[in-house]
Design a protein around this motif. Structure first.
Motif, PDB file in Angstrom:
ATOM      1  N   MET A   1       0.803  -1.204   0.000  1.00  0.00           N
ATOM      2  CA  MET A   1       0.000   0.000   0.000  1.00  0.00           C
ATOM      3  C   MET A   1       0.850   1.273   0.000  1.00  0.00           C
ATOM      4  O   MET A   1       0.350   2.333  -0.288  1.00  0.00           O
ATOM      5  CB  MET A   1      -0.922   0.013   1.227  1.00  0.00           C
ATOM      6  N   LYS A   2       2.121   1.160   0.311  1.00  0.00           N
ATOM      7  CA  LYS A   2       2.988   2.337   0.344  1.00  0.00           C
ATOM      8  C   LYS A   2       3.038   3.016  -1.025  1.00  0.00           C
ATOM      9  O   LYS A   2       3.046   4.236  -1.103  1.00  0.00           O
ATOM     10  CB  LYS A   2       4.403   1.966   0.788  1.00  0.00           C
ATOM     11  N   LEU A   3       3.064   2.226  -2.088  1.00  0.00           N
ATOM     12  CA  LEU A   3       3.119   2.790  -3.430  1.00  0.00           C
ATOM     13  C   LEU A   3       1.879   3.641  -3.703  1.00  0.00           C
ATOM     14  O   LEU A   3       1.979   4.760  -4.202  1.00  0.00           O
ATOM     15  CB  LEU A   3       3.249   1.692  -4.489  1.00  0.00           C
ATOM     16  N   LEU A   4       0.706   3.120  -3.380  1.00  0.00           N
ATOM     17  CA  LEU A   4      -0.532   3.853  -3.629  1.00  0.00           C
ATOM     18  C   LEU A   4      -0.605   5.115  -2.779  1.00  0.00           C
ATOM     19  O   LEU A   4      -1.091   6.154  -3.247  1.00  0.00           O
ATOM     20  CB  LEU A   4      -1.739   2.953  -3.384  1.00  0.00           C
ATOM     21  N   GLU A   5      -0.111   5.052  -1.549  1.00  0.00           N
ATOM     22  CA  GLU A   5      -0.067   6.237  -0.690  1.00  0.00           C
ATOM     23  C   GLU A   5       0.851   7.288  -1.295  1.00  0.00           C
ATOM     24  O   GLU A   5       0.542   8.486  -1.284  1.00  0.00           O
ATOM     25  CB  GLU A   5       0.412   5.867   0.710  1.00  0.00           C
ATOM     26  N   TYR A   6       1.995   6.849  -1.812  1.00  0.00           N
ATOM     27  CA  TYR A   6       2.950   7.767  -2.430  1.00  0.00           C
ATOM     28  C   TYR A   6       2.340   8.431  -3.665  1.00  0.00           C
ATOM     29  O   TYR A   6       2.482   9.637  -3.863  1.00  0.00           O
ATOM     30  CB  TYR A   6       4.231   7.011  -2.796  1.00  0.00           C
ATOM     31  N   ILE A   7       1.644   7.658  -4.479  1.00  0.00           N
ATOM     32  CA  ILE A   7       0.991   8.202  -5.666  1.00  0.00           C
ATOM     33  C   ILE A   7      -0.052   9.238  -5.272  1.00  0.00           C
ATOM     34  O   ILE A   7      -0.117  10.321  -5.864  1.00  0.00           O
ATOM     35  CB  ILE A   7       0.370   7.069  -6.524  1.00  0.00           C
ATOM     36  N   ASP A   8      -0.857   8.931  -4.264  1.00  0.00           N
ATOM     37  CA  ASP A   8      -1.855   9.890  -3.789  1.00  0.00           C
ATOM     38  C   ASP A   8      -1.190  11.166  -3.288  1.00  0.00           C
ATOM     39  O   ASP A   8      -1.665  12.269  -3.549  1.00  0.00           O
ATOM     40  CB  ASP A   8      -2.731   9.283  -2.691  1.00  0.00           C
ATOM     41  N   ARG A   9      -0.089  11.016  -2.569  1.00  0.00           N
ATOM     42  CA  ARG A   9       0.632  12.181  -2.055  1.00  0.00           C
ATOM     43  C   ARG A   9       1.149  13.048  -3.202  1.00  0.00           C
ATOM     44  O   ARG A   9       1.036  14.273  -3.168  1.00  0.00           O
ATOM     45  CB  ARG A   9       1.781  11.744  -1.166  1.00  0.00           C
ATOM     46  N   ILE A  10       1.697  12.417  -4.231  1.00  0.00           N
ATOM     47  CA  ILE A  10       2.195  13.163  -5.396  1.00  0.00           C
ATOM     48  C   ILE A  10       1.047  13.923  -6.063  1.00  0.00           C
ATOM     49  O   ILE A  10       1.200  15.087  -6.463  1.00  0.00           O
ATOM     50  CB  ILE A  10       2.896  12.235  -6.411  1.00  0.00           C
ATOM     51  N   LYS A  11      -0.114  13.291  -6.184  1.00  0.00           N
ATOM     52  CA  LYS A  11      -1.271  13.953  -6.796  1.00  0.00           C
ATOM     53  C   LYS A  11      -1.685  15.183  -5.994  1.00  0.00           C
ATOM     54  O   LYS A  11      -1.989  16.233  -6.564  1.00  0.00           O
ATOM     55  CB  LYS A  11      -2.448  12.977  -6.901  1.00  0.00           C
TER      56      LYS A  11
ATOM     57  N   ASN B   1       1.205  12.770 -14.652  1.00  0.00           N
ATOM     58  CA  ASN B   1       0.380  11.616 -15.010  1.00  0.00           C
ATOM     59  C   ASN B   1       1.038  10.374 -14.453  1.00  0.00           C
ATOM     60  O   ASN B   1       2.155  10.039 -14.838  1.00  0.00           O
ATOM     61  CB  ASN B   1       0.244  11.491 -16.533  1.00  0.00           C
ATOM     62  N   ILE B   2       0.352   9.716 -13.547  1.00  0.00           N
ATOM     63  CA  ILE B   2       0.868   8.490 -12.947  1.00  0.00           C
ATOM     64  C   ILE B   2      -0.114   7.375 -13.260  1.00  0.00           C
ATOM     65  O   ILE B   2      -1.314   7.530 -13.074  1.00  0.00           O
ATOM     66  CB  ILE B   2       1.024   8.639 -11.421  1.00  0.00           C
ATOM     67  N   ARG B   3       0.439   6.246 -13.710  1.00  0.00           N
ATOM     68  CA  ARG B   3      -0.415   5.131 -14.091  1.00  0.00           C
ATOM     69  C   ARG B   3       0.188   3.834 -13.574  1.00  0.00           C
ATOM     70  O   ARG B   3       1.395   3.617 -13.679  1.00  0.00           O
ATOM     71  CB  ARG B   3      -0.517   5.090 -15.604  1.00  0.00           C
ATOM     72  N   ALA B   4      -0.644   2.998 -13.025  1.00  0.00           N
ATOM     73  CA  ALA B   4      -0.209   1.674 -12.582  1.00  0.00           C
ATOM     74  C   ALA B   4      -1.206   0.649 -13.127  1.00  0.00           C
ATOM     75  O   ALA B   4      -2.407   0.807 -12.973  1.00  0.00           O
ATOM     76  CB  ALA B   4      -0.156   1.596 -11.063  1.00  0.00           C
ATOM     77  N   ASP B   5      -0.682  -0.367 -13.788  1.00  0.00           N
ATOM     78  CA  ASP B   5      -1.521  -1.438 -14.321  1.00  0.00           C
ATOM     79  C   ASP B   5      -1.229  -2.706 -13.542  1.00  0.00           C
ATOM     80  O   ASP B   5      -0.073  -3.034 -13.281  1.00  0.00           O
ATOM     81  CB  ASP B   5      -1.231  -1.685 -15.805  1.00  0.00           C
ATOM     82  N   PHE B   6      -2.274  -3.421 -13.175  1.00  0.00           N
ATOM     83  CA  PHE B   6      -2.134  -4.676 -12.439  1.00  0.00           C
ATOM     84  C   PHE B   6      -2.717  -5.792 -13.288  1.00  0.00           C
ATOM     85  O   PHE B   6      -3.820  -5.674 -13.803  1.00  0.00           O
ATOM     86  CB  PHE B   6      -2.864  -4.597 -11.093  1.00  0.00           C
ATOM     87  N   THR B   7      -1.945  -6.862 -13.451  1.00  0.00           N
ATOM     88  CA  THR B   7      -2.355  -7.971 -14.301  1.00  0.00           C
ATOM     89  C   THR B   7      -2.051  -9.291 -13.598  1.00  0.00           C
ATOM     90  O   THR B   7      -0.983  -9.463 -13.017  1.00  0.00           O
ATOM     91  CB  THR B   7      -1.576  -7.935 -15.632  1.00  0.00           C
ATOM     92  N   ILE B   8      -2.983 -10.207 -13.688  1.00  0.00           N
ATOM     93  CA  ILE B   8      -2.753 -11.557 -13.174  1.00  0.00           C
ATOM     94  C   ILE B   8      -1.957 -12.310 -14.233  1.00  0.00           C
ATOM     95  O   ILE B   8      -2.336 -12.348 -15.400  1.00  0.00           O
ATOM     96  CB  ILE B   8      -4.083 -12.277 -12.873  1.00  0.00           C
ATOM     97  N   LEU B   9      -0.829 -12.881 -13.809  1.00  0.00           N
ATOM     98  CA  LEU B   9       0.032 -13.590 -14.752  1.00  0.00           C
ATOM     99  C   LEU B   9      -0.300 -15.071 -14.794  1.00  0.00           C
ATOM    100  O   LEU B   9      -0.637 -15.669 -13.780  1.00  0.00           O
ATOM    101  CB  LEU B   9       1.499 -13.417 -14.351  1.00  0.00           C
ATOM    102  N   LYS B  10      -0.167 -15.644 -15.977  1.00  0.00           N
ATOM    103  CA  LYS B  10      -0.336 -17.083 -16.144  1.00  0.00           C
ATOM    104  C   LYS B  10       0.953 -17.767 -15.723  1.00  0.00           C
ATOM    105  O   LYS B  10       2.027 -17.171 -15.732  1.00  0.00           O
ATOM    106  CB  LYS B  10      -0.655 -17.402 -17.607  1.00  0.00           C
ATOM    107  N   THR B  11       0.867 -19.033 -15.386  1.00  0.00           N
ATOM    108  CA  THR B  11       2.030 -19.799 -14.951  1.00  0.00           C
ATOM    109  C   THR B  11       3.141 -19.747 -15.996  1.00  0.00           C
ATOM    110  O   THR B  11       4.311 -19.596 -15.660  1.00  0.00           O
ATOM    111  CB  THR B  11       1.639 -21.263 -14.667  1.00  0.00           C
ATOM    112  N   GLU B  12       2.779 -19.832 -17.270  1.00  0.00           N
ATOM    113  CA  GLU B  12       3.780 -19.793 -18.335  1.00  0.00           C
ATOM    114  C   GLU B  12       4.528 -18.451 -18.339  1.00  0.00           C
ATOM    115  O   GLU B  12       5.713 -18.383 -18.654  1.00  0.00           O
ATOM    116  CB  GLU B  12       3.140 -20.001 -19.716  1.00  0.00           C
ATOM    117  N   GLU B  13       3.825 -17.375 -18.007  1.00  0.00           N
ATOM    118  CA  GLU B  13       4.444 -16.052 -17.978  1.00  0.00           C
ATOM    119  C   GLU B  13       5.414 -15.906 -16.809  1.00  0.00           C
ATOM    120  O   GLU B  13       6.408 -15.191 -16.902  1.00  0.00           O
ATOM    121  CB  GLU B  13       3.378 -14.964 -17.909  1.00  0.00           C
ATOM    122  N   LEU B  14       5.138 -16.607 -15.735  1.00  0.00           N
ATOM    123  CA  LEU B  14       6.001 -16.529 -14.552  1.00  0.00           C
ATOM    124  C   LEU B  14       7.402 -17.069 -14.839  1.00  0.00           C
ATOM    125  O   LEU B  14       8.377 -16.645 -14.241  1.00  0.00           O
ATOM    126  CB  LEU B  14       5.391 -17.299 -13.386  1.00  0.00           C
TER     127      LEU B  14
END
Length: 102
Positions: free
Chosen positions: A1-11, A71-84
């Protein structure tokens, strides 16, 4: 959650600087619930990224010397086993064997 707090602070910092409503460094830091020294670190980081930030002693506020946007953007994606398999950092458990990449 530190990352999201930092992003909010920057905004918030960006919004207040853009509106020239930061106040003196001590009150600005207090408003953000951080120390004044931490505020200076964050402002220096923004300056290193190209933010044209200055401080007016007369107006007691930080401001941008020219038009600037954040402009700050964070994308979250569930990875498949093959991608890991292609990830080369951290801890990976594959075929019940624990692998640690250093």
């Amino acid at each position: 959650m530190k990352l999201l707090e930092y992003i909010d602070r920057i905004k918030i910092i960006h919004k207040l600087i853009k509106e020239s409503h930061t106040g003196a460094p001590e009150s600005f830091a207090k408003r953000l619930s951080i120390s004044t020294s931490r505020l200076y670190v964050v402002l220096d980081e923004l300056k290193l990224m190209g933010a044209p930030i200055e401080y007016s002693r007369q107006l007691q506020t930080y401001y941008y010397t020219q038009a600037f946007d954040v402009n700050i953007r964070a994308d979250f994606t569930i990875l498949k086993t093959e991608e890991l398999i292609h990830i080369n950092a951290g801890f990976l458990n594959q075929n019940n064997y624990s692998l640690l990449f250093l």
